[in-house]
Design an enzyme around this catalytic site. Structure first.
Site, PDB file in Angstrom:
ATOM      1  N   MET A  17      -9.788   2.398   0.535  1.00 19.63           N
ATOM      2  CA  MET A  17      -9.256   2.694   0.398  1.00 19.63           C
ATOM      3  C   MET A  17      -8.692   4.345   0.200  1.00 19.63           C
ATOM      4  O   MET A  17      -8.180   4.638  -0.217  1.00 19.63           O
ATOM      5  CB  MET A  17      -7.834   2.245   0.040  1.00 19.63           C
ATOM      6  CG  MET A  17      -7.078   2.265   1.376  1.00 19.63           C
ATOM      7  SD  MET A  17      -5.231   1.380   1.138  1.00 19.63           S
ATOM      8  CE  MET A  17      -4.062   0.992   2.439  1.00 19.63           C
ATOM      9  N   GLU A  42     -28.904  24.338  -3.581  1.00 19.17           N
ATOM     10  CA  GLU A  42     -29.784  23.077  -3.439  1.00 19.17           C
ATOM     11  C   GLU A  42     -29.222  21.873  -3.723  1.00 19.17           C
ATOM     12  O   GLU A  42     -29.349  21.045  -3.028  1.00 19.17           O
ATOM     13  CB  GLU A  42     -31.172  23.305  -4.339  1.00 19.17           C
ATOM     14  CG  GLU A  42     -30.662  23.437  -6.116  1.00 19.17           C
ATOM     15  CD  GLU A  42     -31.843  23.565  -7.157  1.00 19.17           C
ATOM     16  OE1 GLU A  42     -32.665  22.998  -7.122  1.00 19.17           O
ATOM     17  OE2 GLU A  42     -31.903  24.129  -7.826  1.00 19.17           O
ATOM     18  N   THR A  43     -28.410  22.084  -5.049  1.00 20.56           N
ATOM     19  CA  THR A  43     -27.822  20.730  -5.168  1.00 20.56           C
ATOM     20  C   THR A  43     -26.297  21.052  -5.515  1.00 20.56           C
ATOM     21  O   THR A  43     -26.382  21.959  -6.441  1.00 20.56           O
ATOM     22  CB  THR A  43     -28.329  20.112  -6.026  1.00 20.56           C
ATOM     23  OG1 THR A  43     -29.473  19.251  -5.778  1.00 20.56           O
ATOM     24  CG2 THR A  43     -27.327  18.402  -6.449  1.00 20.56           C
ATOM     25  N   HIS A  73     -28.232  13.419  -4.909  1.00 22.12           N
ATOM     26  CA  HIS A  73     -28.291  13.388  -6.012  1.00 22.12           C
ATOM     27  C   HIS A  73     -28.653  12.594  -7.352  1.00 22.12           C
ATOM     28  O   HIS A  73     -29.983  13.423  -7.812  1.00 22.12           O
ATOM     29  CB  HIS A  73     -29.383  14.433  -6.418  1.00 22.12           C
ATOM     30  CG  HIS A  73     -31.202  15.571  -5.745  1.00 22.12           C
ATOM     31  ND1 HIS A  73     -31.867  15.236  -7.245  1.00 22.12           N
ATOM     32  CD2 HIS A  73     -31.564  15.559  -4.686  1.00 22.12           C
ATOM     33  CE1 HIS A  73     -33.432  15.079  -6.710  1.00 22.12           C
ATOM     34  NE2 HIS A  73     -32.392  15.891  -5.459  1.00 22.12           N
ATOM     35  N   HIS A 107      -5.591   9.004  -1.198  1.00 19.57           N
ATOM     36  CA  HIS A 107      -6.308   7.066  -1.554  1.00 19.57           C
ATOM     37  C   HIS A 107      -5.209   7.059  -1.633  1.00 19.57           C
ATOM     38  O   HIS A 107      -3.437   7.490  -2.044  1.00 19.57           O
ATOM     39  CB  HIS A 107      -6.785   7.493  -2.443  1.00 19.57           C
ATOM     40  CG  HIS A 107      -5.944   8.807  -4.074  1.00 19.57           C
ATOM     41  ND1 HIS A 107      -5.585   6.893  -4.810  1.00 19.57           N
ATOM     42  CD2 HIS A 107      -6.629   8.715  -4.711  1.00 19.57           C
ATOM     43  CE1 HIS A 107      -5.444   8.103  -5.483  1.00 19.57           C
ATOM     44  NE2 HIS A 107      -5.898   9.125  -5.814  1.00 19.57           N
ATOM     45  N   CYS A 108      -4.375   5.620  -2.049  1.00 20.45           N
ATOM     46  CA  CYS A 108      -3.961   5.060  -2.170  1.00 20.45           C
ATOM     47  C   CYS A 108      -4.001   4.559  -3.481  1.00 20.45           C
ATOM     48  O   CYS A 108      -4.583   4.884  -4.076  1.00 20.45           O
ATOM     49  CB  CYS A 108      -3.945   3.157  -1.130  1.00 20.45           C
ATOM     50  SG  CYS A 108      -3.305   1.890  -1.398  1.00 20.45           S
ATOM     51  N   HIS A 110     -27.407  16.501  -1.871  1.00 19.91           N
ATOM     52  CA  HIS A 110     -27.431  17.502  -1.423  1.00 19.91           C
ATOM     53  C   HIS A 110     -28.872  17.610  -0.110  1.00 19.91           C
ATOM     54  O   HIS A 110     -28.855  16.104  -0.062  1.00 19.91           O
ATOM     55  CB  HIS A 110     -29.337  16.756  -2.767  1.00 19.91           C
ATOM     56  CG  HIS A 110     -30.588  17.864  -2.326  1.00 19.91           C
ATOM     57  ND1 HIS A 110     -31.233  18.968  -3.333  1.00 19.91           N
ATOM     58  CD2 HIS A 110     -31.886  16.535  -2.307  1.00 19.91           C
ATOM     59  CE1 HIS A 110     -32.140  19.292  -2.385  1.00 19.91           C
ATOM     60  NE2 HIS A 110     -32.824  18.145  -2.067  1.00 19.91           N
ATOM     61  N   HIS A 155      -3.791  14.550  -2.708  1.00 17.40           N
ATOM     62  CA  HIS A 155      -4.118  15.521  -3.813  1.00 17.40           C
ATOM     63  C   HIS A 155      -3.653  16.941  -3.599  1.00 17.40           C
ATOM     64  O   HIS A 155      -3.963  17.415  -3.723  1.00 17.40           O
ATOM     65  CB  HIS A 155      -5.247  15.621  -4.080  1.00 17.40           C
ATOM     66  CG  HIS A 155      -6.000  14.305  -4.987  1.00 17.40           C
ATOM     67  ND1 HIS A 155      -6.831  13.595  -5.806  1.00 17.40           N
ATOM     68  CD2 HIS A 155      -5.193  13.156  -5.181  1.00 17.40           C
ATOM     69  CE1 HIS A 155      -7.023  12.809  -6.303  1.00 17.40           C
ATOM     70  NE2 HIS A 155      -6.455  12.295  -6.153  1.00 17.40           N
ATOM     71  N   HIS A 175      -7.458  -0.662  -5.320  1.00 18.97           N
ATOM     72  CA  HIS A 175      -7.697   0.291  -3.524  1.00 18.97           C
ATOM     73  C   HIS A 175      -8.790   0.759  -4.001  1.00 18.97           C
ATOM     74  O   HIS A 175      -9.115   0.542  -2.740  1.00 18.97           O
ATOM     75  CB  HIS A 175      -6.487   0.140  -3.427  1.00 18.97           C
ATOM     76  CG  HIS A 175      -4.990  -1.106  -3.174  1.00 18.97           C
ATOM     77  ND1 HIS A 175      -4.346  -0.856  -2.739  1.00 18.97           N
ATOM     78  CD2 HIS A 175      -4.845  -1.652  -4.564  1.00 18.97           C
ATOM     79  CE1 HIS A 175      -3.568  -2.131  -2.306  1.00 18.97           C
ATOM     80  NE2 HIS A 175      -4.000  -3.060  -3.673  1.00 18.97           N
ATOM     81  N   ASP A 222      -1.453   8.392  -1.852  1.00 19.56           N
ATOM     82  CA  ASP A 222      -0.940   9.846  -2.806  1.00 19.56           C
ATOM     83  C   ASP A 222      -2.233  11.533  -1.895  1.00 19.56           C
ATOM     84  O   ASP A 222      -3.057  10.772  -1.634  1.00 19.56           O
ATOM     85  CB  ASP A 222      -1.258   8.929  -3.692  1.00 19.56           C
ATOM     86  CG  ASP A 222      -2.144  10.298  -4.683  1.00 19.56           C
ATOM     87  OD1 ASP A 222      -1.951  11.452  -4.859  1.00 19.56           O
ATOM     88  OD2 ASP A 222      -2.678  10.387  -6.499  1.00 19.56           O
ATOM     89  N   HIS A 234       0.744  -0.743  -0.327  1.00 19.21           N
ATOM     90  CA  HIS A 234       0.521   0.347  -0.386  1.00 19.21           C
ATOM     91  C   HIS A 234       0.898   1.045   0.272  1.00 19.21           C
ATOM     92  O   HIS A 234       2.146   0.988   0.327  1.00 19.21           O
ATOM     93  CB  HIS A 234      -0.952  -0.396   1.084  1.00 19.21           C
ATOM     94  CG  HIS A 234      -1.955  -1.377   1.045  1.00 19.21           C
ATOM     95  ND1 HIS A 234      -3.176  -1.167   0.789  1.00 19.21           N
ATOM     96  CD2 HIS A 234      -1.890  -2.102   2.406  1.00 19.21           C
ATOM     97  CE1 HIS A 234      -3.764  -2.307   0.771  1.00 19.21           C
ATOM     98  NE2 HIS A 234      -2.706  -2.900   1.720  1.00 19.21           N
TER      99      HIS A 234
END
Length: 376
Positions: free
Chosen positions: A186, A315-316, A342, A171-172, A291, A136, A181, A134, A131
């Site tokens: 993960m 709203e969304t 939604h 994330h992996c 939403h 971002h 993964h 990463d 494993h």
């Protein structure tokens, strides 16, 4: 090349054949990324204070200040990778999950812009797979993925400077095995707050009373010839069938925080009328459309970056796959609020729904039943 980077090139244990067969381009990219930092110049950070943080299981978030106190710090986190079986629904559907700290999603980390994140990543010898992580929010070396490849029984320590404010996915991402993964659970998020705290982009401070972290996860569970979900002894046994389902791009489950109903009933998110709540929502693989039924996003950072002016009164909102977003809302009425993706098929049929349970007094001015349902 240093010994550190020679180590990261070792055989991927159980995943070696998978990596070479499935994704030679990705594997080559990792190899190139490992070469790049060979001439790193150490940075002296000995003058900076250190803060050790104990992470908590989502939807909750560890204690933190919304405004930075003093100058930049080195914020220390430790996460242990856990490969475990999860039950996804009331029917007993199983998945061999891969997790950070045992939860799907992994814990939300909180720092301030220009702090240093120092993560100790542990892969216990009881695990079977290789494993890494990463971020971002990080800069260089595949977000840290090229520097943190750990086999069972190993650990790595990564430090990076949090230069961008916002919420970000982590994330992996092991060579050749990234989608497996990630879709096995993960992934998680990190929140990098502006040092002065959140604002509306026009000078108004936005101070939240509570923060909740909702991690949306798509799972791909194979079925047998009779349409029943299959069960496997190990993750490796499930791999080929799971990959076949993944390639259809059609998830069997889309859930919040690891299982259908994980944020409903007794596990509903709690709030009160008048409370200001920040909702951090991540999806590491697919687009989503959060939403709040009966509520709104007063201020929404759809792609989660706090240096951008937030959208108002949504709203969304739309969160692209591989992104975390944030919404700030002041609850005005008591009751049960459904919080959903939604895409209503994914919410009602696949599980992407949770609840806010809000206490307080009803405001007839905002809504009232002029005539209760009755015969015409």
């Amino acid at each position: 090349m240093t010994d550190q980077f020679q180590v990261t090139r070792r055989t991927m244990l159980a995943g070696a054949a998978i990596a070479s067969a499935v994704a030679p381009i990705v594997t080559a990219t990792f190899a190139q990324a490992e070469e790049a930092p060979a001439k790193m110049n150490p940075t002296d950070l000995s003058h900076l204070p250190r803060v050790k943080v104990e992470l908590v299981k989502p939807p909750f978030v560890h204690e933190h200040t919304q405004k930075a106190e003093g100058g930049p710090k080195i914020v220390e986190f430790t996460m242990t990778i856990e490969e475990k079986k999860l039950i996804l629904d009331d029917a007993g559907t199983e998945v061999h999950a891969m997790t950070f700290d045992g939860s799907v999603p992994g814990p939300l980390m909180v720092v301030h812009q220009n702090d240093y994140v120092e993560l100790t990543l542990i892969n216990p010898e009881t695990n079977t797979l290789q494993h890494n992580i990463d971020f971002h929010s990080a800069t260089g070396a595949l977000g840290g993925g090229a520097l943190t490849i750990v086999n069972p029984g190993e650990k790595a320590i990564l430090r990076f400077k949090a230069t961008k404010a916002g919420v970000f996915v982590y994330h992996c991402a092991p060579p050749g095995m990234v989608p497996w993964h990630v879709t096995s659970g993960m992934n998680g998020a990190i929140m990098v707050l502006p040092r002065e705290g959140l604002t509306d982009g026009h000078g108004k401070e936005l101070v939240y009373d509570k923060v909740y972290y909702v991690g949306e996860q798509d799972f791909y569970v194979p079925k047998d010839e009779k349409g029943n979900y299959k069960k496997y002894e190990t993750a490796g046994d499930a791999y080929a069938d799971t990959l076949a389902v993944m390639r259809t791009l059609t998830p069997s489950h889309v859930v919040f925080n690891g299982a259908v109903g994980a944020l409903t009933g007794e596990n509903a998110l709690k709030a009160a009328v008048g409370e200001k709540v920040l909702i951090v929502h991540s999806q590491a693989n697919r687009d989503t459309r959060p939403h709040l039924i009966g509520g709104h996003g007063d201020y929404v950072w759809q792609t989660g970056k706090f240096n951008n002016v937030p959208d108002r009164d949504q709203e969304t909102w739309f969160i692209p796959g591989g992104t975390a977003g944030a919404a700030f809302y002041t609850f005005e009425q008591p009751g049960i609020y459904a919080y959903v993706n939604h895409n209503l098929i994914e919410a009602f049929e696949l599980g992407a729904a949770g609840h806010f349970a809000v206490t307080g007094d009803w405001n007839d001015d905002l809504m009232t039943a002029v005539l209760a349902p009755s015969q015409v």
